[in-house]
Every structure is written in structure tokens, then in C-alpha cells.
Design a protein around this motif. Structure first.
Motif, PDB file in Angstrom:
ATOM      1  N   ALA A  49      62.240  52.772   6.401  1.00 33.59           N
ATOM      2  CA  ALA A  49      63.272  53.082   5.406  1.00 33.59           C
ATOM      3  C   ALA A  49      63.419  54.590   5.263  1.00 33.59           C
ATOM      4  O   ALA A  49      64.538  55.112   5.164  1.00 33.59           O
ATOM      5  N   ALA A  50      62.292  55.287   5.272  1.00 29.10           N
ATOM      6  CA  ALA A  50      62.326  56.745   5.131  1.00 29.10           C
ATOM      7  C   ALA A  50      63.105  57.378   6.285  1.00 29.10           C
ATOM      8  O   ALA A  50      63.879  58.320   6.087  1.00 29.10           O
ATOM      9  N   VAL A  51      62.921  56.834   7.481  1.00 27.33           N
ATOM     10  CA  VAL A  51      63.649  57.372   8.639  1.00 27.33           C
ATOM     11  C   VAL A  51      65.150  57.134   8.474  1.00 27.33           C
ATOM     12  O   VAL A  51      65.968  58.045   8.659  1.00 27.33           O
ATOM     13  N   VAL A  52      65.510  55.914   8.106  1.00 28.58           N
ATOM     14  CA  VAL A  52      66.937  55.600   7.938  1.00 28.58           C
ATOM     15  C   VAL A  52      67.558  56.528   6.897  1.00 28.58           C
ATOM     16  O   VAL A  52      68.623  57.110   7.109  1.00 28.58           O
ATOM     17  N   GLU A  53      66.861  56.698   5.781  1.00 28.78           N
ATOM     18  CA  GLU A  53      67.402  57.560   4.727  1.00 28.78           C
ATOM     19  C   GLU A  53      67.485  59.015   5.172  1.00 28.78           C
ATOM     20  O   GLU A  53      68.446  59.722   4.842  1.00 28.78           O
ATOM     21  N   HIS A  76      58.122  50.940   4.573  1.00 26.78           N
ATOM     22  CA  HIS A  76      58.746  52.080   3.899  1.00 26.78           C
ATOM     23  C   HIS A  76      58.911  53.278   4.827  1.00 26.78           C
ATOM     24  O   HIS A  76      59.737  54.147   4.602  1.00 26.78           O
ATOM     25  N   ARG A  77      58.128  53.302   5.902  1.00 26.32           N
ATOM     26  CA  ARG A  77      58.296  54.405   6.853  1.00 26.32           C
ATOM     27  C   ARG A  77      59.626  54.289   7.595  1.00 26.32           C
ATOM     28  O   ARG A  77      60.314  55.278   7.850  1.00 26.32           O
ATOM     29  N   PHE A 100      64.553  50.767  13.626  1.00 25.11           N
ATOM     30  CA  PHE A 100      64.308  51.264  12.264  1.00 25.11           C
ATOM     31  C   PHE A 100      64.946  50.356  11.221  1.00 25.11           C
ATOM     32  O   PHE A 100      64.416  50.154  10.135  1.00 25.11           O
ATOM     33  N   VAL A 101      66.115  49.819  11.591  1.00 24.79           N
ATOM     34  CA  VAL A 101      66.863  48.977  10.659  1.00 24.79           C
ATOM     35  C   VAL A 101      66.165  47.634  10.468  1.00 24.79           C
ATOM     36  O   VAL A 101      66.075  47.111   9.358  1.00 24.79           O
ATOM     37  N   THR A 102      65.645  47.104  11.568  1.00 31.96           N
ATOM     38  CA  THR A 102      65.001  45.789  11.544  1.00 31.96           C
ATOM     39  C   THR A 102      63.921  45.686  10.477  1.00 31.96           C
ATOM     40  O   THR A 102      63.831  44.695   9.766  1.00 31.96           O
TER      41      THR A 102
END
Ligand code: C2E
Ligand code: CA
Ligand code: CA
Ligand code: CA
Length: 279
Positions: free
Chosen positions: A216-220, A213-214, A205-207
Motif C-alpha cells: 500500500a505504501a508503494v502504491v501511495e 501495508h508495504r 503491488f495492487v494485488t
């Protein structure tokens, strides 16, 4: 058709045979490796993104094979799991990592928490809690300085059984982290049920979080989840300054990855720590 069938049979037979031979060879080699000190640990630092404060190090096992050179963990951990040798290996890893953490704490005058990876099958074969308890008291490491990283493959086994053992480990004072978060099954159910202290967002997810943006949405979402549950969140595999800057702007998240430091042998990690620990 009959001949073809036999051919196929021979083919599988040969393949299976080869597999069995390689497995038993590897099994013997792993046994030698344990006896002959061919394993060693590297340590990779974790920091708080907002302040740069060092929060701890993760211990990662390495195998220096006498002829094949360095064998990556993904090429021997699964075998060690299937032969049951992971138990002895892991005991060595835990003791070594705890000793190192104690040594660094004395040297730097502050705790240097250490994280150790556990394999799912260690939860199946009983003695995990006793082993860890013995190692903690034997090395004198304050239990709160030990984080045990588990992946969701642990839940393939009886979740209630795993939960019971985790609760005993928490009672000892150790911390529990869910590793590779987001890649396994029903993550949220586990996060709800298990006594965890930390979530490690999987590197995948970080990579891509800056281009997708998907991701990024998971990380957030995981950061928000962590905050609401009162557990720390660590982003794994931070490789670039841009990723680091992005995470620094988030409310609170720790980071681990090549951008901060690669996994290092003890002397190099010690040098890194002496440069990066603030008074
Ligand atoms: P993991 O627990 O998710 O460990 C993180 C892996 O990502 C490590 O690979 C580390 O070297 C790598 N890594 C760290 N930062 C970056 C980065 O910025 N970019 C990239 N591309 N990679 C990064 P490693 O050491 O090869 O270990 C692979 C896996 O093997 C570990 O994944 C863990 O599941 C397992 N493993 C390693 N050491 C142990 C151990 O002592 N016991 C057990 N049971 N498993 C271990
Ligand atoms: Ca890990
Ligand atoms: Ca991981
Ligand atoms: Ca992984």
C-alpha cells in the motif's frame, strides 16, 4: 569421470539441439501466423476511479494457433523478440490498434485513446519513430490518442538513445507510459530522465495492497510521485471491489483490471464501451 563428462556434454548437446529446433519451429510458425491472420487484439478498458470515466483501452495481442489453440503472449513475444519478428508483428499491432481507435472514436463521438505495448528491442533497430509516424498519418489517429507503453527493460539498452527516440515520439504527439512500474531497475532515475506521461503501477503491488501495508505504501508513493510530476498513474490488475474502493479514496488514479473488465475482442469491447461511456 571422463565418461560422466561426455554424458553431460551429450545431455547439453541434446538439450541445446532441442532448443534450437523448437526455436526455429516457433519462428516459422510466427511467420505463418503473421501471413495467415492468426493474431488478433483484445482491448482492456481503463477508467478514472473517482468518476468512472473511461480513459482509454490497452491493446493486448493474442495468437490463435491452428492446432495448439490460444498461445499466451508470454509464450511467443520473447521468441518474436529474439528472432526479430517482433518488428513486423508490432507494426501490425500498432496499425490494427490505431484503426480500431479511429473507428470507435467515430462511432462514439469522442476519442477512445489506445495504449500499445512496445518491446525493448524495437528501440534498437532504428525505424520505430518512422513506423509510428507512418501509421499515425495512415490511419488518421490523432497522435494524442496513442499511448506507447514501455517497460524498464528498455533501459537495458543505451538510455540516452532510448530517450532520444522517446522525445521524437513525444514530438509526434504520442504519449509515453512506463509499464510494470516498480519492478525494474532504478525506476526513479528513468522517471526523472524520460519524457513520460503515465506511470502504470505493477499489478504485484495492487494485488496485495489491502493485506500488506508495504505494498500500500508503494502504491501511495507512486500516486504522490505522479501528482508531483504531473503524470497520470494507473493501477494495474484491480480484481476486487475492495481494491477499487481503496483506490477511489486516493487523490487521483486510474484503474485497469478484471474488476472493471477483462481484455475483450472488439465486438465485446464495443458493447462494453457503449454501456460505460457517459455523454
Ligand atoms: P502487460 O502489458 O503488463 O499487460 C497486462 C497483463 O495483465 C495482460 O496479460 C492482461 O490480460 C493481464 N491483466 C489485466 N488485468 C488483470 C487482472 O485484474 N488480474 C490479472 N491477474 N491479470 C490482469 P496478457 O495479455 O497475458 O499479456 C502479458 C504481457 O505480454 C503484457 O503485460 C505485455 O508485457 C505482453 N504483451 C501483450 N500484448 C503485447 C503486445 O501487443 N506487444 C508487446 N510487445 N507485448 C505484449
Ligand atoms: Ca502494458
Ligand atoms: Ca503492466
Ligand atoms: Ca506485465
Amino acid at each position: 569421470a571422463k565418461d560422466a563428462g561426455r554424458g553431460v556434454y551429450h545431455f547439453f548437446d541434446a538439450a541445446l539441439n532441442k532448443q534450437v529446433r523448437t526455436l526455429s519451429l516457433l519462428k516459422r510458425e510466427l511467420c505463418d501466423a503473421l501471413l495467415q491472420d492468426q493474431f488478433f487484439l483484445e482491448y482492456q478498458p481503463q477508467i478514472e476511479t473517482s468518476t468512472g470515466r473511461v480513459t482509454g483501452v490497452e491493446a493486448l495481442v493474442r495468437w490463435q494457433h491452428p492446432t495448439r489453440g490460444r498461445v499466451p503472449p508470454c509464450d511467443f513475444i520473447p521468441t518474436a523478440e529474439s528472432t526479430g519478428q517482433i518488428a513486423a508483428m508490432s507494426e501490425w499491432i500498432l496499425r490494427e490498434a490505431c484503426k480500431q481507435s479511429v473507428q470507435w472514436a467515430a462511432m462514439f463521438g469522442r476519442s477512445i485513446p489506445v495504449a500499445v505495448n512496445l518491446s525493448a528491442i524495437q528501440f534498437k533497430r532504428g525505424r520505430l519513430v518512422e513506423t509510428i509516424s507512418t501509421i499515425l498519418s495512415g490511419t488518421g489517429l490523432p497522435p494524442a490518442s496513442l499511448t506507447l507503453e514501455i517497460t524498464e527493460t528498455v533501459m537495458i539498452h543505451d538510455v540516452d538513445e532510448v530517450e532520444m527516440q522517446l522525445r521524437k515520439l513525444v514530438t509526434l504527439g504520442a504519449k509515453i507510459a512506463i509499464d510494470d512500474f516498480g519492478t525494474g531497475y532504478s525506476s526513479l532515475a528513468h522517471v526523472r530522465q524520460l519524457p513520460i506521461d503515465q506511470i502504470k503501477v505493477d499489478r504485484s503491488f495492487v494485488t496485495d495492497m489491502l493485506v500488506n501495508h508495504r505494498d500500500a505504501a508503494v502504491v501511495e508513493a507512486v500516486i504522490a510521485l505522479g501528482r508531483n510530476l504531473g503524470v497520470t498513474v494507473v493501477a494495474e490488475g484491480v480484481e476486487t471491489r475492495e481494491q477499487m474502493e481503496y483506490l477511489r479514496a486516493m487523490p487521483s488514479i486510474d484503474a485497469q483490471g478484471y474488476f472493471i473488465a477483462k481484455p475483450m475482442r472488439p465486438p465485446q469491447c464495443q458493447t462494453w464501451l457503449s454501456k460505460n461511456l457517459r455523454p
